[in-house]
Design a protein around this motif. Structure first.
Motif, short mmCIF file in Angstrom:
data_model
loop_
_atom_site.label_atom_id
_atom_site.label_comp_id
_atom_site.label_asym_id
_atom_site.label_seq_id
_atom_site.Cartn_x
_atom_site.Cartn_y
_atom_site.Cartn_z
N GLY A 1 15.62 51.20 -69.74
CA GLY A 1 16.74 52.10 -69.49
C GLY A 1 16.36 53.50 -69.02
N GLU A 2 15.06 53.77 -68.93
CA GLU A 2 14.63 55.09 -68.47
C GLU A 2 14.72 55.21 -66.95
OE1 GLU A 2 11.44 57.81 -70.47
OE2 GLU A 2 10.61 55.80 -70.35
N PHE A 3 14.93 56.42 -66.49
CA PHE A 3 14.86 56.75 -65.07
C PHE A 3 13.72 57.77 -64.94
CE2 PHE A 3 17.67 58.32 -61.24
CZ PHE A 3 16.58 58.19 -60.40
N GLN B 1 19.97 50.36 -65.75
CA GLN B 1 18.86 49.94 -64.89
C GLN B 1 17.65 50.86 -65.10
OE1 GLN B 1 18.69 47.31 -62.32
NE2 GLN B 1 16.58 47.91 -62.77
N THR B 2 16.52 50.28 -65.43
CA THR B 2 15.27 51.04 -65.51
C THR B 2 14.80 51.33 -64.09
OG1 THR B 2 14.68 49.79 -67.49
CG2 THR B 2 12.92 51.07 -66.44
N ILE B 3 14.45 52.60 -63.84
CA ILE B 3 14.04 52.99 -62.48
C ILE B 3 12.76 53.82 -62.54
CG2 ILE B 3 14.69 54.28 -60.39
CD1 ILE B 3 17.64 53.89 -61.18
N GLU C 1 14.72 68.22 -56.20
CA GLU C 1 16.12 67.93 -56.50
C GLU C 1 16.31 66.46 -56.85
OE1 GLU C 1 19.53 69.20 -53.88
OE2 GLU C 1 18.03 70.76 -53.48
N ALA C 2 15.62 65.59 -56.10
CA ALA C 2 15.67 64.15 -56.39
C ALA C 2 15.10 63.88 -57.78
CB ALA C 2 14.90 63.37 -55.33
N ASN D 1 15.36 61.10 -65.99
CA ASN D 1 15.29 61.56 -67.38
C ASN D 1 13.93 62.20 -67.67
OD1 ASN D 1 16.24 58.21 -67.99
ND2 ASN D 1 17.69 59.90 -67.77
N ARG D 2 12.94 61.84 -66.85
CA ARG D 2 11.58 62.27 -67.13
C ARG D 2 10.83 62.38 -65.82
NH1 ARG D 2 6.87 59.18 -69.78
NH2 ARG D 2 8.12 57.29 -69.61
#
Ligand SMILES: Nc1ncnc2c1ncn2[C@@H]1O[C@H](COP(=O)(O)OP(=O)(O)OP(=O)(O)O)[C@@H](O)[C@H]1O
Ligand SMILES: [Mg+2]
Length: 231
Positions: free
Chosen positions: A38-40, A203-205, A213-214, A219-220
């Motif tokens: 679940g992390e981005f 979705q894990t990304i 900016e992107a 999250n990290r």
């Protein structure tokens, strides 16, 4: 190490040396990375520091010189080529910097092809129409379903590439500079979509980007330098 299962990606002491005749290019010098379900996560760092190498190894497209990679609890680095290919099809969605849609197929055709590859060529499986609709709605592509890539804007093409990468519910979405070729307006739309996928579907990304900016969408933020994660 914690619970291996909630660690969707884990690398241990990952090293990569590209052999070029007598010269070795040391692209990764001991990368320990844990990404939770679940992390981005955004990966940043100067050109040549090993970002794409790391992503390709996690995605099973490249074999490291040393170290281990676990994806969703399975050790990628202990698998045969056939097993690794199978895991890649089932667990990983890849979005490359340059578009990689099939030019002769429509949006729908591109999605169907991805589903077919996932089901190993099985003709009976036609995918999940409800999920397909939901993803197309989320990526605002519903009315483009019959368009071919040349009939889409750059941003739309990249959104189709993202739709195709996530259509089979991959455990992780790996994106190598997904906005690298887009103007700022299209880049913002694509990033917002990725954020939505992360928030709506969990979705894990893992996304490589040069753009602060992107990266702020994540999250990290991991910073790489010279083959290492430095923060
Ligand atoms: N196939 C290859 N053969 C030899 N050296 C390679 C190969 N691919 C990458 N390298 C080298 O490995 C190092 C890391 O490359 P990598 O593509 O991972 O960098 P990157 O951080 O993604 O850079 P960029 O931001 O420019 O995309 C670089 O020095 C590069 O020249
Ligand atoms: Mg790169």
């Amino acid at each position: 190490m914690g619970d291996r299962k909630s660690n969707i990606v884990e690398t241990r002491q990952l090293e990569m040396i590209y052999r070029m005749g007598k010269i070795g290019v040391h692209a990764l010098r001991g990368v320990d990375l844990v990404v939770h379900e679940g992390e981005f996560v955004a990966i940043m760092g100067p050109s040549g520091c090993g970002k794409s190498t790391l992503l390709h190894i996690i995605g099973g497209l490249l074999t490291p010189t040393r170290g281990q990679v676990f994806v969703d609890g399975h050790e990628l680095t202990a698998m045969s080529d056939a097993e690794r290919t199978d895991l890649r099809r089932r667990k990983i969605g890849f979005v490359f910097q340059r578009f990689n849609l099939f030019p002769t197929l429509t949006v729908e055709g591109n999605l169907r092809l991805a589903e077919r590859i996932y089901s190993n060529g099985g003709r009976d499986e036609v995918g999940d129409p409800a999920r397909e609709r939901e993803i197309l709605r989320l990526l605002r592509l519903e009315d483009k379903i019959n368009h071919k890539p040349t009939e889409l804007s750059g941003g739309e093409q990249q959104r189709v590439a993202i739709a195709r990468a996530v259509i089979n519910r991959p455990a992780i979405l790996l994106a190598d500079e997904p906005t690298g070729n887009l103007d700022s307006e299209n880049a913002e739309i694509v990033l917002r979509m990725m954020k939505d996928l992360n928030e709506h579907f969990g979705q894990t990304i893992i996304m490589i980007t040069h753009n602060p900016e992107a990266a702020s969408m994540a999250n990290r933020i991991l910073k790489m330098r010279d083959g290492r994660i430095i923060s």
